[in-house]
Design a protein around this motif. Structure first.
Motif, short mmCIF file in Angstrom:
data_model
loop_
_atom_site.label_atom_id
_atom_site.label_comp_id
_atom_site.label_asym_id
_atom_site.label_seq_id
_atom_site.Cartn_x
_atom_site.Cartn_y
_atom_site.Cartn_z
N ARG A 27 60.99 90.38 -1.68
CA ARG A 27 60.03 89.50 -1.00
C ARG A 27 58.60 89.84 -1.41
O ARG A 27 57.79 88.95 -1.68
CB ARG A 27 60.18 89.63 0.51
CG ARG A 27 59.35 88.64 1.31
CD ARG A 27 59.32 88.98 2.78
NE ARG A 27 58.60 90.23 3.03
CZ ARG A 27 57.27 90.31 3.07
NH1 ARG A 27 56.52 89.25 2.85
NH2 ARG A 27 56.68 91.47 3.30
N ARG A 28 58.28 91.14 -1.49
CA ARG A 28 56.92 91.55 -1.85
C ARG A 28 56.59 91.19 -3.30
O ARG A 28 55.45 90.80 -3.60
CB ARG A 28 56.74 93.05 -1.62
CG ARG A 28 56.79 93.45 -0.16
CD ARG A 28 56.32 94.88 0.03
NE ARG A 28 56.57 95.36 1.38
CZ ARG A 28 56.17 96.55 1.83
NH1 ARG A 28 55.50 97.37 1.04
NH2 ARG A 28 56.44 96.92 3.07
N ILE A 29 57.56 91.33 -4.19
CA ILE A 29 57.31 90.95 -5.59
C ILE A 29 56.92 89.48 -5.67
O ILE A 29 56.00 89.10 -6.39
CB ILE A 29 58.55 91.24 -6.46
CG1 ILE A 29 58.78 92.74 -6.60
CG2 ILE A 29 58.40 90.61 -7.85
CD1 ILE A 29 60.08 93.11 -7.31
N ARG A 30 57.63 88.65 -4.92
CA ARG A 30 57.37 87.22 -4.99
C ARG A 30 56.01 86.83 -4.40
O ARG A 30 55.53 85.72 -4.61
CB ARG A 30 58.47 86.44 -4.27
CG ARG A 30 59.69 86.25 -5.15
CD ARG A 30 59.40 85.30 -6.33
NE ARG A 30 60.49 85.31 -7.30
CZ ARG A 30 60.46 85.94 -8.45
NH1 ARG A 30 59.39 86.65 -8.79
NH2 ARG A 30 61.47 85.90 -9.28
N GLU A 31 55.36 87.74 -3.70
CA GLU A 31 54.03 87.46 -3.17
C GLU A 31 52.97 87.44 -4.26
O GLU A 31 51.93 86.82 -4.10
CB GLU A 31 53.65 88.49 -2.10
CG GLU A 31 54.43 88.35 -0.80
CD GLU A 31 54.01 89.38 0.23
OE1 GLU A 31 53.32 90.36 -0.16
OE2 GLU A 31 54.38 89.22 1.40
N LEU A 72 68.89 85.19 -3.13
CA LEU A 72 68.29 84.03 -3.80
C LEU A 72 67.19 83.42 -2.94
O LEU A 72 66.15 83.00 -3.45
CB LEU A 72 69.37 82.99 -4.10
CG LEU A 72 70.47 83.41 -5.08
CD1 LEU A 72 71.54 82.34 -5.16
CD2 LEU A 72 69.90 83.71 -6.46
N GLU A 73 67.41 83.36 -1.64
CA GLU A 73 66.39 82.79 -0.75
C GLU A 73 65.12 83.62 -0.73
O GLU A 73 64.02 83.09 -0.51
CB GLU A 73 66.96 82.63 0.66
CG GLU A 73 67.98 81.50 0.78
CD GLU A 73 68.55 81.36 2.16
OE1 GLU A 73 68.50 82.36 2.94
OE2 GLU A 73 69.06 80.27 2.49
N LEU A 74 65.25 84.92 -0.95
CA LEU A 74 64.07 85.79 -0.98
C LEU A 74 63.33 85.70 -2.32
O LEU A 74 62.25 86.26 -2.46
CB LEU A 74 64.47 87.24 -0.71
CG LEU A 74 64.81 87.56 0.75
CD1 LEU A 74 65.40 88.96 0.87
CD2 LEU A 74 63.57 87.44 1.63
#
Length: 238
Positions: free
Chosen positions: A74-78, A100-102
């Protein structure tokens, strides 16, 4: 992630896994093929590496000390659209969907075969390569546009980050406006023929795109479901 022409076999791979033997095994298996490997034994170290130097793909374990892989994903995708492949012993369907949702692009369960890892890596790296775009910005309607140079979405004049997989899926929809696209067609064109039976991947990523482009994700006006067939991209009012 680097924004230049590079081959998949010269990519930099970051492995985030608390198992040092796994880190050594991946290094020994990947470096002879031309990959550069980086290793982090915990999630926070992995985040620091991602922010400090170019990384082309992340291999992420879920069972990490202190902060688990779910939160690291989740943090990477931020801040990054780097492809993420989760590698985990957790193999239930709900675990795959959660990953996948994260924001993960792929999910492989342990134990795995090295040939499968390499094939999935190549497929994900191909998806994020950026060829020259004849039309740098594609205007869908008054509120939506896609920047094909930066692989980003513009919604109501605000830039929205897309992962490599989200971008490729949206781009394929844009190249086929009004056409009914079957699940098998979308999976083969966006993910590759190896993913033809991974229908959960498609459902999750359609939902992710809808959350980003639709005014009401549960009442889509752009990405329409054609029950029994697949999906269709339509510009409202066209």
């Amino acid at each position: 992630m680097r924004d230049k022409n590079w081959t998949t076999m010269s990519a930099t791979i970051l492995l985030i896994d608390d198992d040092q033997d796994m880190g050594q095994m991946m290094h020994d298996a990947l470096t002879p093929g031309g990959y550069k490997t980086l290793y982090a034994q915990d999630g926070l170290t992995g985040l620091d590496i991602l922010q400090d130097q170019p990384v082309d793909l992340v291999l992420l374990d879920l069972m990490l000390p202190e902060i688990d892989g779910w939160e690291i994903c989740r943090r990477i995708r931020e801040f990054s659209d780097v492809p993420i492949i989760i590698i985990s012993a957790l193999g239930r369907e709900q675990d795959v969907i959660r990953g996948l949702e994260l924001g993960a692009d792929d999910y492989i369960t342990k134990p795995f075969r090295m040939g499968e890892i390499k094939a999935r890596m190549r497929a994900n790296l191909r998806r994020c390569q950026r060829p020259f775009a004849a039309e740098p910005v594609v205007h869908i309607d008054d509120r939506l546009a896609v920047d094909r140079l930066t692989h980003s979405l513009i919604v109501d004049r605000q830039t929205v980050r897309l992962s490599a997989t989200e971008y490729k899926l949206l781009n394929y929809f844009l190249d086929n406006p009004g056409r009914i696209l079957t699940q098998q067609n979308l999976l083969s064109q966006v993910w590759g023929w190896e993913y033809m039976d991974q229908t959960d991947y498609l459902k999750v990523y359609v939902h992710r795109l809808r959350r980003k482009i639709e005014e009401e994700a549960n009442e889509p006006r752009y990405i329409l479901t054609e029950r029994g067939f697949g999906y269709r991209f339509q510009v409202p009012g066209s």
